[in-house]
Design a protein around this motif. Sequence first.
Motif, short mmCIF file in Angstrom:
data_model
loop_
_atom_site.label_atom_id
_atom_site.label_comp_id
_atom_site.label_asym_id
_atom_site.label_seq_id
_atom_site.Cartn_x
_atom_site.Cartn_y
_atom_site.Cartn_z
N LEU A 9 52.24 61.72 65.43
CA LEU A 9 51.59 60.62 66.16
C LEU A 9 52.59 59.61 66.72
O LEU A 9 52.25 58.84 67.62
CB LEU A 9 50.60 59.89 65.25
N THR A 10 53.81 59.57 66.19
CA THR A 10 54.79 58.59 66.66
C THR A 10 55.90 59.21 67.51
O THR A 10 56.52 58.52 68.32
CB THR A 10 55.45 57.89 65.47
N ARG A 11 56.20 60.49 67.30
CA ARG A 11 57.23 61.21 68.06
C ARG A 11 58.63 60.64 67.88
O ARG A 11 59.52 60.92 68.68
CB ARG A 11 56.88 61.23 69.56
N ASP A 35 53.89 55.61 80.79
CA ASP A 35 52.76 54.69 80.94
C ASP A 35 52.24 54.31 79.56
O ASP A 35 52.39 55.06 78.59
CB ASP A 35 51.64 55.29 81.81
N GLU A 36 51.64 53.11 79.50
CA GLU A 36 51.23 52.55 78.21
C GLU A 36 49.81 51.99 78.32
O GLU A 36 49.42 51.44 79.35
CB GLU A 36 52.21 51.45 77.79
N TYR A 37 49.08 52.11 77.21
CA TYR A 37 47.66 51.74 77.20
C TYR A 37 47.35 50.94 75.94
O TYR A 37 47.90 51.19 74.87
CB TYR A 37 46.78 52.99 77.23
N ALA A 41 52.17 59.16 72.06
CA ALA A 41 52.68 58.57 70.82
C ALA A 41 52.07 57.19 70.63
O ALA A 41 51.73 56.48 71.59
CB ALA A 41 54.20 58.46 70.86
N VAL A 42 51.93 56.81 69.36
CA VAL A 42 51.54 55.44 69.04
C VAL A 42 52.75 54.53 69.25
O VAL A 42 53.84 54.82 68.77
CB VAL A 42 51.06 55.34 67.58
N ILE A 43 52.55 53.44 69.97
CA ILE A 43 53.62 52.47 70.19
C ILE A 43 53.63 51.44 69.07
O ILE A 43 54.65 51.23 68.40
CB ILE A 43 53.46 51.78 71.55
#
Length: 298
Positions: free
Chosen positions: A128-130, A191-193, A255-257
């Motif tokens: 999930l984090t990479r 890109d980020e969400y 990935a989770v930021i």
Amino acid sequence: MTRPPRTLVLPPRLTASARTLRAAALRRGLRIVEATASAVPEGLDGPGWAGWPEGAGPDASSGGSGNAGAAGNSGAAGNAEAAGNTAGEAPSVHLHAGPSFADVVAPALGIALLEAPADWLARLPRALTRREILALPIGEAYRLRRPAFVKSPNDKGVPALVYADGSRLPGPDAVDPETVVLVSDVMTFADEYRLHLLDGTVHAAGQYAESGRLRLGPAGGDALAFGREVLAAAGETLPSAIVVDVGRDDTGRWAVIEANAAWASGCYSADPDRALDTVLRAAGPATGLSPHDRGFVR
């Protein structure tokens, strides 16, 4: 019997996102209480506070000496809800603000601030984090001899930056060496969400960045699907209302930021009415906490 009124407390110097949430709250009939720049140092009963409905404020929430009937409010919608208060029922007070303001004001108003555990990101599966992420005292991070992205888990005490090595971090004269920080491999996102999570669902979402620059837009199906994947894997390790930022790298890997407290997070391009739902849950009366959420109070 009418429902007791709700009040949303806001700090001075509202951001554009905070103004958007303020408008959503007024449409919903909440009363808005805004502090002036001097409100926190002068105390909750000082003239820097205005708009407390009858029976709300420091007196109602914490037994303090505040002037619960201070003059002034924001908008007719707030008056409408306040007029519907049922005698003997305590109004519900909520908050949307940064950590420094919230830490001073929330305890006095009986507000419980929900947030993710400090080591939540570090405990997520690598899928999930990479990237490698460690939660450790900044005193240990001083020994880093490689570039790393370092940040405070739940506030801005240690600026979120890529540091060339541990010697570039704020020193022990500025930060207690036992202060926990998140240290992660450097990862670039295309890109980020921002996902506003509520009761185990992606309640609202929107894009906020592209190639490291601000870009607002809707969240596509892939972002929402990854959010559901995160919830399926780690939803029980989060409070019922939280914000989680996710991103996709240049190769298409998700990935989770990071996780952020909903009460301190901007809504960007998400539906403000649905984002407000997460804020109200994430910073509301301590007396209304669920057993699950009691373990996530700041």
